[in-house]
Each structure stands twice: as C-alpha cells, then as structure tokens.
Write a protein that holds these residues in place. Structure first.
Motif, mmCIF file in Angstrom:
data_model
loop_
_atom_site.group_PDB
_atom_site.id
_atom_site.type_symbol
_atom_site.label_atom_id
_atom_site.label_comp_id
_atom_site.label_asym_id
_atom_site.label_seq_id
_atom_site.Cartn_x
_atom_site.Cartn_y
_atom_site.Cartn_z
ATOM 1 N N GLY A 226 72.099 104.559 79.295
ATOM 2 C CA GLY A 226 71.529 105.614 80.136
ATOM 3 C C GLY A 226 72.591 106.330 80.949
ATOM 4 O O GLY A 226 72.309 107.344 81.575
ATOM 5 N N THR B 178 68.893 106.123 74.441
ATOM 6 C CA THR B 178 68.866 106.163 75.907
ATOM 7 C C THR B 178 68.465 107.534 76.463
ATOM 8 O O THR B 178 68.074 107.644 77.613
ATOM 9 C CB THR B 178 70.265 105.841 76.495
ATOM 10 N N VAL C 271 64.823 107.482 82.430
ATOM 11 C CA VAL C 271 65.845 106.445 82.307
ATOM 12 C C VAL C 271 67.210 106.990 82.745
ATOM 13 O O VAL C 271 67.982 106.302 83.408
ATOM 14 C CB VAL C 271 65.930 105.979 80.817
ATOM 15 N N THR D 181 63.390 110.085 77.815
ATOM 16 C CA THR D 181 63.308 108.616 77.763
ATOM 17 C C THR D 181 62.798 108.189 79.132
ATOM 18 O O THR D 181 63.394 108.497 80.161
ATOM 19 C CB THR D 181 64.700 108.014 77.490
ATOM 20 N N ALA E 140 60.473 105.200 81.626
ATOM 21 C CA ALA E 140 59.792 103.916 81.842
ATOM 22 C C ALA E 140 58.352 104.239 82.246
ATOM 23 O O ALA E 140 58.116 105.151 83.048
ATOM 24 C CB ALA E 140 60.489 103.142 82.950
ATOM 25 N N GLY F 215 61.147 101.851 72.858
ATOM 26 C CA GLY F 215 62.594 101.694 73.026
ATOM 27 C C GLY F 215 63.206 100.901 71.881
ATOM 28 O O GLY F 215 62.515 100.236 71.116
ATOM 29 N N PHE G 104 66.200 98.153 75.241
ATOM 30 C CA PHE G 104 65.111 98.939 75.840
ATOM 31 C C PHE G 104 63.761 98.718 75.129
ATOM 32 O O PHE G 104 62.755 99.328 75.505
ATOM 33 C CB PHE G 104 65.447 100.431 75.831
ATOM 34 N N ILE H 119 60.629 101.059 77.479
ATOM 35 C CA ILE H 119 60.583 102.515 77.698
ATOM 36 C C ILE H 119 59.821 103.196 76.571
ATOM 37 O O ILE H 119 59.535 102.597 75.532
ATOM 38 C CB ILE H 119 62.005 103.146 77.803
#
Ligand SMILES: Cc1ncc(COP(=O)(O)O)c(C=O)c1O
Length: 382
Positions: free
Chosen positions: A132, A161, A308, A321, A323, A348, A352, A356
């Motif tokens: 990220g 990411t 992210v 991306t 969460a 993800g 991840f 995510i």
C-alpha cells in the motif's frame, strides 16, 4: 491388422449442458467487462498469419501500443498469453543466471517478479516496504547504490494494493549504476499514464484484459534499443523457447518469420481496443478514469469503506482498494453482489486476502452512470 482397424472402445456417454452466460458487470481489477465494439470485432472471419491484411493489423497494433505506452520503441509487440506471459518474457530474456536482480517489493505482483527471477537462478535482492506504500527516490537511490544490481524490477500499478509507483524514482537510480529496468504496466496501460520513455523503463509489459478492455490472452511488450542491444549480446539461449523475445520479434520484423500461430480474434480485439483509445484520445481516457475513480472512492468512503493507500496521490485511479466497514464480511458482499446484481468485484490477494475489496471502474464501466450503479448496488447489499 493396421492401426486403422484396431478395435476402438466405446467412449463413455457425456452430457455437457448449455451454459448461457448472463451479462455480468466486471468491476474487479481485471478481467474487465469487454467493450461491446471489441466483442463485435472478434466476430470477424479468421485470417491466415501471412495474409497481408493480418500483417497490417499486427502493424497497427504495434503503432497503437507505442502510443498507449508512450514510447518510440521499435520493438513494441504482443506475446501470446496473459500478463504473466509478458512478465516472464521480460524476466526470462533479460534476467540471466547469476545476475543481481533488484526487486522493489511492495505487493503480490512484485513477489511474482522475484519468483520468476529466482527461477532464472538470479541473485534476487529485495527492497521490501509495507503493502500500500510506494518507494521514494531517496529510498530507491540508497538501495540501488548499496546493491549495485545488473537489472531492476518494479510494478508501476500494483493491483494487489492499489498503489501507483512513480517510475523515475527508481529508474534514475538504476541507470546511474548501469542497470536495466523492467517495469510492470499490466494495470496502468490504457487507463492511467504508463509513459515508459518519460519514466525511463527499458523493458515494459502489460496485458489486454484491464485498461484496454479486451479478453485476456495477448500481452503487450516494449523493449528499448539499449535493452535490445544487451539482449543481442546474451550468450546463453533464453531458457523459454516460446517466450524468446528475439524469436517473437522476428514475426513482427520485416521478414515475418513464423514462430507460433497467433490468435486472429485476439488480434482483432486488440486492434479495435487501440482504435477506441485513439478515438477517445489517451489523455481524455486517463481523465475519464481519474474522474470516475474519484467518484468511486468518495462513494465508498460514504458507505464506510477505508482506502488501503493512505496518500490519495499514490492511489490508482481506476482501482479502489478498500477495507470494509467494521462487521462487514468482504466475501459475503462479493457473493451477494454477484447473485443479486450480476456484479463482480474482487477480494484481496496474499496478505490482504479476506481483509480488503478491490473494486475497479475500467473501460466501458468507467462512466459516471456505471459507477453510480455499482455504488447503489453495494449500498443495497450492505
Ligand atoms: C500488476 C500485475 N502484474 C501481473 C499480473 C499477471 O497478469 P495475468 O493474471 O494476466 O497473468 C497482474 C494480474 O492481475 C497484475 O495485476
């Protein structure tokens, strides 16, 4: 008894049911929804690989890719296979056994580049940063000056990411020590700036199924003169016969030497897709993806999702991306969107996975209406 008269055992009965495919909307990191005009182009009749018209199509694809990559590289062409085939073309031709290969490792696809380097028996050295984040010029310089690699690899648009790595931060340092640079443009090409000449990337590769909105299966590669000259001095043959860049190039060069049978329909698809890029204008296309990406992230944040990539300046425009909000199960969101709305988004990868969601707005889905539709469906399933 000749082999023709040999008894043939009865084949067991099979029953292959029809599978009608609904009009799914692919809002993931790729494959993306194929542009209907690209679909239409694929319905054209097959051409032979030496048909003058097919060679013209191949040549147009090269011109279109030079524009999309932002390069004057003569050796800009396509290899059969998905983005990983193009990645392996770059690594297996340019990373030789025993070479020091420095990889900027901040995501799943940078890891894949490292793995490929190890399989070439290179001495792989990795600069790891948290997923990220991106590398600054000062960090890259310090690492490169210390390691003094023969060749360097980095990912411009890290799909795992959602971070965009400015190329010059790495390529300036690499060139100072005489190293070539491999740049992964799989997710940037056609949606945000790849600009490999300005970014100092010596060997670039991409795919067809993301920013270009084609089917997967044909992948762009671009190699500059300096890298080509180094390749011509390579003593040992490239281990991969199929992905040997010099043999691949011989088909696109004046002699059009047969190497493998290209898929005519995938060439038609890429030809049409690159014409669409030309018709829209590359900068207008980038701007569309940037604008719709901002709309998407703002909408996701309103629904409680957290980006992210903290620095908005380092985010991919066309792939968010995020969460999920506390208590929301990302897999359940994906399942419900698919079942209720025919919408695909992705989870993800690697570290991840399960944490995510990766939500893209690319190609034909990068419009204000399409993004609003996705956000409305997402709000409904939440
Ligand atoms: C940055 C990046 N590199 C390489 C690849 C590999 O491409 P493919 O899955 O088409 O083989 C991907 C795929 O998503 C990617 O995002």
């Amino acid at each position: 008894m000749t082999t023709h008269e040999a008894p043939v055992s009865e084949a067991p009965p099979v029953s292959i049911p029809p599978r009608a495919v609904p009009p799914r909307l692919l809002y993931g990191p790729g494959p993306t929804t194929i542009d209907p005009r690209v679909m239409e182009a694929m319905a054209q009749p097959a051409l032979g690989i030496r048909d003058p018209l097919f060679l013209e199509i191949a040549s147009d694809i090269q011109s279109g890719l030079r524009a999309a990559f932002g390069t004057a590289n003569t050796r800009t062409f396509v290899v059969p296979g998905s983005g990983s085939a193009a990645m392996e073309t770059a690594v297996s031709n340019f990373v030789e056994p025993g070479m020091k290969f420095a990889v900027f490792a901040n995501g799943h696809f940078a890891n894949r580049i490292s793995d490929m380097g190890l399989r070439q028996r290179a001495n792989v050295v990795r600069f790891e940063k948290p997923w990220g984040t991106v590398f600054t010029a000062a960090e890259a310089s310090e690492f490169i000056d210390r390691e003094r690699p023969d060749i360097v690899g980095f990912v411009q648009a890290e799909t795992s990411t959602g971070a965009y790595q400015p190329g010059v931060a790495i390529t300036d340092a690499a060139h100072r020590v005489g190293a070539l640079v491999i740049g992964d443009c799989v997710t940037s090409l056609g949606a945000m700036p790849a600009q490999i000449d300005d970014n100092g990337v010596d060997i670039a590769y991409s795919c067809s199924q993301k920013g270009l909105s084609c089917p997967a299966g044909l992948s762009p590669v671009s190699i500059n003169d300096l890298a080509w000259e180094r390749l011509s001095r390579r003593k040992e043959a490239t281990w991969s016969w199929y992905l040997d860049a010099r043999m691949q190039w011989n088909y696109f060069d004046a002699a059009h030497v047969y190497h493998h049978t290209p898929s005519a329909v995938l060439y038609y698809a890429m030809h049409r897709a690159l014409r669409l890029v030309e018709e829209e204008g590359l900068t207008a296309r980038w701007e569309r993806h940037r604008r719709c990406g901002l709309q998407l992230v703002a909408g996701l944040q309103k629904l409680g999702f957290m980006p992210v990539v903290e620095d908005p300046g380092h985010r991919l425009w066309h792939l968010a991306t995020v969460a999920p909000p506390a208590g929301v199960n990302e897999a359940a969101v994906r399942e419900r969107l698919l079942a209720k709305y025919d919408i695909e988004i992705a989870g993800g990868l690697g570290q991840f996975a399960g944490k995510i969601l990766r939500i893209g707005a690319m190609g034909p889905l990068s419009t204000e209406e399409r993004v609003a539709h996705l956000l409305a469906c997402l709000a409904a399933v939440l």
